[in-house]
Design an enzyme around this catalytic site. Structure first.
Site, PDB file in Angstrom:
ATOM      1  CB  THR A   1      97.484  40.608 -56.232  1.00  0.00           C
ATOM      2  OG1 THR A   1      96.903  39.938 -57.353  1.00  0.00           O
ATOM      3  CG2 THR A   1      97.865  42.018 -56.644  1.00  0.00           C
TER       4      THR A   1
ATOM      5  CD  GLU B   1      97.197  45.625 -55.631  1.00  0.00           C
ATOM      6  OE1 GLU B   1      97.523  45.464 -54.433  1.00  0.00           O
ATOM      7  OE2 GLU B   1      96.335  44.945 -56.194  1.00  0.00           O
TER       8      GLU B   1
ATOM      9  CE  LYS C   1      73.161  50.288 -48.740  1.00  0.00           C
ATOM     10  NZ  LYS C   1      73.437  51.096 -49.938  1.00  0.00           N
TER      11      LYS C   1
ATOM     12  CD1 TRP D   1      76.914  52.194 -46.400  1.00  0.00           C
ATOM     13  CD2 TRP D   1      77.269  50.102 -47.085  1.00  0.00           C
ATOM     14  NE1 TRP D   1      76.796  52.192 -47.761  1.00  0.00           N
ATOM     15  CE2 TRP D   1      77.008  50.907 -48.219  1.00  0.00           C
ATOM     16  CE3 TRP D   1      77.503  48.738 -47.289  1.00  0.00           C
ATOM     17  CZ2 TRP D   1      77.001  50.411 -49.525  1.00  0.00           C
ATOM     18  CZ3 TRP D   1      77.496  48.242 -48.587  1.00  0.00           C
ATOM     19  CH2 TRP D   1      77.248  49.067 -49.692  1.00  0.00           C
TER      20      TRP D   1
END
Lengths: 541, 541
Positions: free
Chosen positions: A185, A331, A440, A445
């Site tokens: 990654t 992944e 937030k 959100w």
């Protein structure tokens, strides 16, 4: 009771053998680092993969399970490595050349690469860290020019490795669950982590992404692979093209908009892949210098970050070229979803259609997805409820290489993507944020991705990245960093607030807008919000 | 070293779960035996499969590995059986209703079916042999009308079986190599033989046939499944449609040309499958009674026998509908090849293109093929050298059910198809004959299939079957049996010899031409040459 069907392992060699038999005259074309054009057929690719496999065994002593690194651009030798290495049961470990020296050093030592195949133009990057590499016994140089020299010890040239080897081989039997390749990654948080793909996952991923609901590729396509082979196996395209019999065109380091347009034009490419920033660059270049004849390009597949509705729209309106949004991660091999319109969407307005096409789309067979809300429940597919996207499937990892950490996996066997998403009633998933980038504000959100996408559809704005900044009253507030399309123009905060108010609630709209020269990016071309936050914190924005 | 990828078995339940998640509102439409139209969504299909699975366990005591027979037309209940039975680890054994009573009796006793699901309209066929069936404990009647009665003992109605069952289930874990379904060959030589498919082979076959080089299906298609579910799992289409999210339309017993055209028209079908005799019938009916509006049908996939170049040509010329030739056998799940033109064929003449499209085509990934000549050597891919076609792959059998005979398998693991074929330099395979139908005249092989195909392209001829007849001088000579397009017309031997002389050497041209009412066919609609030879030998032609 077992079915009475032949045991037929799904391996990279199955793919290579298939292309050699079904599509011997299809082409692999490479624009090499020195600017020259190279072309050969899949029959020749097959022979050279045999030579490489023999060379790996005979001259380098590579055995089943050994790690073999690659540090190279997209070209035919790199494709040969994609088949030759796993073909003898070793693991093709593609190293991301865009990582920091420290990360590259970590990755090579961690994976225990025995040999590294490196492009001559990239040798300087390795020379710096070579003394610290603990396991590398040999470097094999690809595409060296005549006066090539290096401080690397124990060097061999690619053509010398394979030159005298037989162009046939009795490929060893391989269990399809054996490892075929590895990719780390990009490690935006902490050190990169290794993802070890199997032959089976590689085959099933490639077989699935070619299907009409996904990439939709066939034997009449000529595909430009812009996604680097050091990024998640070039999204599986070097395997997929041999299954479909598509011609494959490799640009190596010729990735500037002009260079890409040249290849699109001269090769009559009809399909391509790449991250949004590449396509934004190509679009802007084409607007400035429109190609003399209409490009053969019909469609480009995009992943890595969200393709904005405005780019989809403009590319199609101005040049008749269609963008298809896909989604995936290292992944997940990487592709898990794509967003294509269905028959039922034909009756929608153009704007409604674009909204769907800008989503990440629905899952391919072999992949399952769900959204887990704040309370740990599976969220409804209502297109509104946000939560963490979790996936499982035939090409999703079950653990990282050499680590026992289960942080990214749920107890019931799902992979936690770290993406905050919604899924609508038709099954189209949309990423609204990375969990770590979510804002937030006042208990609500705010999606930074939705704001960025809206800002980037403004004609004066080329790129926009939104981060959360601390706020005493609201705990967090969004702040927008902008790159302008025309450097000498200006845009006011008021104008942008007004523009955003069409689609966003008042509390969601950023208070601050900062124009910068360019947005910091990660090694894989995504906005590096960690870096933006750091610059902001240090007062350097 | 294993790859670190999730264990994700490829099973029929994986497919069912996928459709329920990705395509809950796609449709399964059935024209039931009584003429009524039935429609529901894939979400409802899912629920009913759960109910069926629960019913199989709770009310019929079906366990893992049990054989469950089906004796039914194409409709939603039969699709439910395709998923419900393998979903609990039992085997869905589809029985060919067109076989002889003796063969059906043999098959059911040989497979040891515990329960048989039977369409009410087909009950009379089973009543005759029921007393001789040794293992069947129960018959479940599908689509019974109110006044239905039967002499079968131990009868249950389908809706009573599933009606009170839960519409959710915790599907058991299944090994992908477990048997999912079984189909017997039609047994033109000797008794039928059982082919036991696995979950994995079913998944991989379905996933492959949807690809652009093969069937090319997606979520906007509406597909009419004319191939019966009792013929090699309807070519895998009931699995494939759930992977693609295509709407699936089932005609049950409405298989006459007029009935098919009605469904094509009223449902706006755009893709379909079927054997050539079906499409010949549809074409001739459409010529007689052209549909008022243009059909939505774009393409039909053909297998089972060769589609003649003339039918491909006429269907396309007259109605703009494209025929795609495919090839397969019960032993190959069935599809292994298809014949689509590639970009390089664009420059050929229409006639040259048709010649390629009338071939069986090239192999799909997951399938390998080779031709073995008279001397046991692998024949060159020159489009000329004939030999036996042998295949291997991920959905090809390795042995028949309950038999140790290796007659049909080579020592190096290939399946001997019994087809005589060529493969051309581009990889397109063409069947020239069945090994047992090949004609050897004066030491030279003559292809009966090539002669038939040429004869059927003659405007006066509807169908033609060519057999070998004994000949003193040449050992064998070809003889042609013909069905005329217009019963009251005539065609002379001289005219036909002249016609064939364009494409065939003199020794290849039949001396005798016999006009008959209809050509005897096997239970799967192929020319029954054994029967034609018998009629000839007995002087009854």
């Amino acid at each position: 009771m077992n079915g009475l069907i032949m045991d037929y392992p799904l391996t990279t060699t199955t793919i290579l053998n298939y292309a050699n038999s079904a599509f011997p005259d299809k082409k692999l074309i490479s624009y090499l680092p020195d600017g020259s054009r190279h072309e050969y057929s899949y029959a020749q690719l097959y022979k050279r993969c045999c030579q490489l496999a023999n060379g790996l065994r005979n001259k380098l002593g590579i055995e089943k399970g050994d790690m073999v690194g690659t540090f190279a651009w997209n070209h035919y030798q790199h494709v040969e490595l994609y088949y030759g290495i796993p073909g003898i049961g070793a693991v093709c470990h593609t190293i991301n050349i865009r990582l920091s020296a420290q990360q590259i050093e970590f990755i090579i030592n961690h994976s225990e690469d025995k040999v590294i195949f490196v492009d001559a133009t990239l040798v300087p990057l390795l020379e710096k860290i070579a003394p610290k590499l603990e396991t590398v016994e040999k470097y094999v140089i690809i595409n060296a020019t005549k006066n090539f020299s290096t401080s690397l010890g124990n060097v061999l040239h690619y053509e010398d490795l394979i030159g005298e080897q037989l162009d046939t081989i009795d490929w060893p039997e391989i269990n399809e669950n054996d490892a075929s390749s590895m990719c780390y990654t990009s490690g935006t948080t902490g050190m990169p982590k290794g993802v070890l793909y199997s032959h089976r996952s590689t085959y099933l991923h490639a077989m699935t992404i070619l299907s009409p609901n996904a990439g939709n590729y066939n034997f009449s396509d000529k595909i430009l692979l812009i996604v680097p082979q050091f990024h998640v196996m070039a999204w599986g395209f070097p395997y997929m093209c041999l299954l479909t019999g598509s011609d494959m065109v490799m640009p190596s380091l010729h990735l500037q908009p002009k260079a890409i347009i040249n290849i699109l034009e001269s090769e009559q490419i009809n399909k391509a892949n790449g991250v949004p920033s590449i396509w934004r660059g190509v679009y802007e270049e084409m607007k400035k210098n429109p190609p003399k004849t209409k490009l053969a390009l019909e469609e480009y597949l995009v992943g890595g970050s969200a393709l904005s509705a405005s780019l989809i729209e403009n590319f199609e309106k101005d040049f008749g070229i269609k963008g298809v949004q896909a989604w995936g991660m290292t992944e997940t091999s990487p592709l898990g979803t794509a967003s294509r319109l269905q028959k039922k969407h034909e009756k929608l307005t153009r704007k409604e259609q674009l909204k769907i096409r800008a989503k990440q789309g629905f899952e391919f067979p072999g992949i399952e997805m769900r959204i887990i809300d704040e309370n740990g429940n599976i969220a409804p597919r209502d297109g509104e409820t946000m939560g963490e996207l979790q996936v499982k499937g035939a090409w999703v990892i079950k653990s990282y290489f050499k680590t026992n950490s289960r942080d990214k996996f749920t107890d019931d066997g799902w992979f936690k993507t770290g993406d905050v998403s919604t899924i609508d009633v038709d099954g189209y998933m949309q990423i609204t944020d990375r969990t770590k980038d979510l804002i937030k504000s006042g208990g609500e959100w705010i999606s930074s991705v939705a704001l960025e996408s809206a800002l980037m559809s403004h004609s004066k704005i080329s790129e926009a990245a939104v981060i959360a900044i601390p706020d005493e009253k609201w705990s967090e507030r969004p702040l927008a960093t902008l790159v302008l399309t025309n450097e000498s123009s200006t845009v006011s905060s008021e104008e942008l607030k007004e523009y955003l108010s069409k689609d966003f609630a008042k509390y969601q709209i950023p208070d601050q807008y900062i124009t910068i020269k360019q947005i910091p990016k990660t090694s894989v071309g995504k906005f590096d919000k960690k870096e933006i936050r750091r610059l902001y914190a240090e007062g350097k924005l």
